[in-house]
Design a protein around this motif. Structure first.
Motif, mmCIF file in Angstrom:
data_model
loop_
_atom_site.group_PDB
_atom_site.id
_atom_site.type_symbol
_atom_site.label_atom_id
_atom_site.label_comp_id
_atom_site.label_asym_id
_atom_site.label_seq_id
_atom_site.Cartn_x
_atom_site.Cartn_y
_atom_site.Cartn_z
ATOM 1 N N ASP A 165 23.307 -9.161 73.819
ATOM 2 C CA ASP A 165 22.732 -9.197 75.149
ATOM 3 C C ASP A 165 21.392 -8.500 75.199
ATOM 4 N N GLU A 166 21.202 -7.480 74.364
ATOM 5 C CA GLU A 166 19.972 -6.723 74.393
ATOM 6 C C GLU A 166 19.554 -6.387 72.972
ATOM 7 N N ASP A 167 18.292 -6.422 72.727
ATOM 8 C CA ASP A 167 17.750 -6.087 71.422
ATOM 9 C C ASP A 167 16.558 -5.178 71.644
ATOM 10 N N ASP A 168 16.773 -3.882 71.392
ATOM 11 C CA ASP A 168 15.742 -2.906 71.699
ATOM 12 C C ASP A 168 14.566 -2.971 70.738
ATOM 13 N N THR A 169 14.645 -3.821 69.714
ATOM 14 C CA THR A 169 13.507 -3.948 68.807
ATOM 15 C C THR A 169 12.488 -4.956 69.328
ATOM 16 N N GLN A 170 12.810 -5.664 70.401
ATOM 17 C CA GLN A 170 11.882 -6.657 70.932
ATOM 18 C C GLN A 170 10.716 -5.980 71.645
ATOM 19 N N PRO A 171 9.556 -6.640 71.692
ATOM 20 C CA PRO A 171 8.443 -6.076 72.463
ATOM 21 C C PRO A 171 8.838 -5.951 73.922
ATOM 22 N N ARG A 172 8.365 -4.889 74.538
ATOM 23 C CA ARG A 172 8.797 -4.593 75.902
ATOM 24 C C ARG A 172 7.604 -4.504 76.842
ATOM 25 N N ILE A 173 7.823 -4.966 78.060
ATOM 26 C CA ILE A 173 6.905 -4.725 79.165
ATOM 27 C C ILE A 173 7.618 -3.809 80.141
ATOM 28 N N ASP A 184 16.241 -9.454 79.452
ATOM 29 C CA ASP A 184 15.927 -10.057 78.162
ATOM 30 C C ASP A 184 15.565 -11.518 78.373
ATOM 31 N N LEU A 185 14.336 -11.893 78.014
ATOM 32 C CA LEU A 185 13.849 -13.255 78.228
ATOM 33 C C LEU A 185 13.917 -14.102 76.965
ATOM 34 N N VAL A 209 10.442 -13.128 91.110
ATOM 35 C CA VAL A 209 9.628 -14.292 91.471
ATOM 36 C C VAL A 209 9.046 -14.955 90.222
ATOM 37 N N VAL A 210 8.534 -14.161 89.293
ATOM 38 C CA VAL A 210 7.856 -14.724 88.128
ATOM 39 C C VAL A 210 8.835 -15.318 87.128
ATOM 40 N N PHE A 211 9.938 -14.633 86.851
ATOM 41 C CA PHE A 211 10.804 -15.038 85.748
ATOM 42 C C PHE A 211 12.142 -15.627 86.179
ATOM 43 N N HIS A 212 12.470 -15.538 87.456
ATOM 44 C CA HIS A 212 13.777 -16.038 87.885
ATOM 45 C C HIS A 212 13.685 -16.994 89.066
ATOM 46 N N LYS A 213 12.483 -17.479 89.359
ATOM 47 C CA LYS A 213 12.294 -18.527 90.356
ATOM 48 C C LYS A 213 12.784 -18.150 91.752
ATOM 49 N N MET A 214 12.852 -16.885 92.048
ATOM 50 C CA MET A 214 13.285 -16.478 93.381
ATOM 51 C C MET A 214 12.165 -16.726 94.382
ATOM 52 N N SER A 215 12.522 -17.212 95.530
ATOM 53 C CA SER A 215 11.541 -17.409 96.600
ATOM 54 C C SER A 215 11.032 -16.045 97.074
ATOM 55 N N SER A 240 11.731 -18.264 77.155
ATOM 56 C CA SER A 240 10.295 -18.132 77.269
ATOM 57 C C SER A 240 9.667 -18.319 75.901
ATOM 58 N N PHE A 241 8.393 -18.719 75.876
ATOM 59 C CA PHE A 241 7.672 -18.890 74.621
ATOM 60 C C PHE A 241 7.600 -17.576 73.853
ATOM 61 N N VAL A 242 7.409 -16.481 74.568
ATOM 62 C CA VAL A 242 7.355 -15.165 73.949
ATOM 63 C C VAL A 242 8.685 -14.464 74.177
ATOM 64 N N ASN A 243 9.308 -14.008 73.104
ATOM 65 C CA ASN A 243 10.546 -13.257 73.245
ATOM 66 C C ASN A 243 10.225 -11.803 73.534
ATOM 67 N N PHE A 244 10.479 -11.361 74.748
ATOM 68 C CA PHE A 244 10.265 -9.965 75.074
ATOM 69 C C PHE A 244 11.221 -9.550 76.176
ATOM 70 N N GLN A 245 11.290 -8.244 76.396
ATOM 71 C CA GLN A 245 12.125 -7.692 77.448
ATOM 72 C C GLN A 245 11.239 -7.081 78.529
ATOM 73 N N ILE A 246 11.726 -7.130 79.756
ATOM 74 C CA ILE A 246 11.073 -6.433 80.853
ATOM 75 C C ILE A 246 12.017 -5.329 81.318
ATOM 76 N N TRP A 247 11.528 -4.107 81.276
ATOM 77 C CA TRP A 247 12.322 -2.966 81.742
ATOM 78 C C TRP A 247 11.806 -2.541 83.112
ATOM 79 N N ASP A 248 12.659 -2.686 84.113
ATOM 80 C CA ASP A 248 12.313 -2.327 85.495
ATOM 81 C C ASP A 248 12.859 -0.931 85.779
#
Length: 351
Positions: A29-37, A76-77, A53-59, A81-89
């Motif tokens: 489910d998660e891979d901490d070695t991936q590039p992160r934003i 985890d995207l 809005v950007v990654f999950h099509k929410m209105s 997505s073309f680029v495999n990366f994670q977004i940490w909120d």
């Protein structure tokens, strides 16, 4: 061109050297070695809304009902997505002085840090938090790209937007100078989830994380020079982030038209042309839309994540380019096949 060893952009095929996205069943489910934003900022600044809005099509209107983030949320995207990366909120109340806050773990593997400032609120406290955040991150990882989203500008006049950006830019850089961090560079963007500015800003951020960006830009320049079209984009279909474009300036109106075309094509395909597995975008995807202002939009599938889009002005005395220009021989010239494969395009034997 190779991918950085410490950033996971996909599984590399040993026979071709091409990096491919991970299959869902091969990854956890998660891979901490991936590039992160990293998404940071004060509470209610709009971090989670941007992500949804950007990654999950929410209105955008639906984000009004989102609850405040109370813990770090890792999105985890990979595989979508073309680029495999994670977004940490990160929650807005994160305490950098908490002994459990691990600077090394959080910042060492980050590719970009986005700090979100609510432009409709008093941003004095936000600027203090911005300085604390980027200072600690820079000491751990000077290679991080620091991005500042001056957010919720949809409620401001044009003059107020410009003045707010100037003020935030001046204060933030003054604070860095006073702290001896003159080499730390901040990039600033005016954003809103109610228009395409948030997609444009995220496009700029993601492009900085793409080691193959120069190759993609070179290929699009080749396409432009051999086809007679005016502008070319490579879009990530899911997020509507443009991965690359040619070297000519980006016109915001053209970019917005391309975003809208992706929505139209996917929506129509979902209704009238679903595949057996329920997908609406495949290797046969191709669309041409002619607007009433002589603008013609072309969309062509490139990979399962990417689409090529070209806004073009058509005139009666000018030859109308065919949608086949994405198959121009220049792209498959033997001199360019290696560039194509390194950028993730298959060598289909056309050269």
């Amino acid at each position: 061109m190779s991918f950085p060893d410490d950033l996971d952009y996909g599984v590399e095929d040993e026979s071709t050297g091409i990096n491919h996205p991970h299959d869902d069943d091969e990854e956890g489910d998660e891979d901490d070695t991936q590039p992160r934003i990293l998404l940071m900022g004060l509470r209610r600044s709009g971090k989670s809304s941007i992500q949804k809005v950007v990654f999950h099509k929410m209105s955008p209107n639906e984000t009004l009902f989102l609850e405040s983030t109370n813990q770090v949320h890792k999105d985890d995207l990979s595989g979508v997505s073309f680029v495999n990366f994670q977004i940490w909120d990160f929650p807005g109340q994160v305490d950098f002085f908490d002994p459990t806050f691990d600077d090394e773990m959080i910042f060492a593997g980050a590719g970009a840090l986005i700090f979100v400032i609510d432009a409709q609120d008093d941003y004095v406290e936000a600027l203090v938090r911005l300085h604390t955040t980027v200072s600690r991150a820079y000491r751990v990882n000077p290679a991080i790209h620091f991005e500042v989203f001056i957010h919720k500008v949809d409620g401001l006049s044009d003059d107020h937007k410009i003045e707010t950006q100037r003020d935030v830019h001046q204060r933030a850089n003054d604070d860095l100078g006073d702290g001896g961090l003159d080499k730390l560079h901040l990039s600033f963007y005016l954003t809103s989830i109610y228009d395409h500015s948030i997609f444009e800003a995220f496009s700029k951020v993601v492009q900085k994380l793409l080691p193959q960006l120069p190759t993609l830009e070179n290929l699009l320049n080749i396409l432009i020079s051999h086809s007679g079209i005016e502008k070319a984009f490579l879009f990530d279909v899911v997020s509507k982030i443009y991965i690359a474009t040619d070297s000519s300036a980006v016109d915001m109106q053209s970019y917005e038209l391309c975003c809208d075309m992706i929505d139209v094509v996917i929506d129509v395909s979902c209704i009238y042309g679903p595949m057996e597995d329920g997908g609406a975008y495949d290797k046969e995807s191709l669309a041409i839309i002619k607007l009433n202002n002589t603008t013609v939009l072309y969309l062509k599938e490139i990979t399962r994540f990417l689409a090529g889009l070209t806004p073009h002005t058509w005139r009666a005395n000018k030859q109308k380019p065919s949608g086949r220009f994405w198959n121009t021989p220049a792209l498959y010239d033997r001199r360019n096949v290696n560039l194509l494969t390194r950028a993730g395009f298959p060598d289909d034997g056309r050269a």
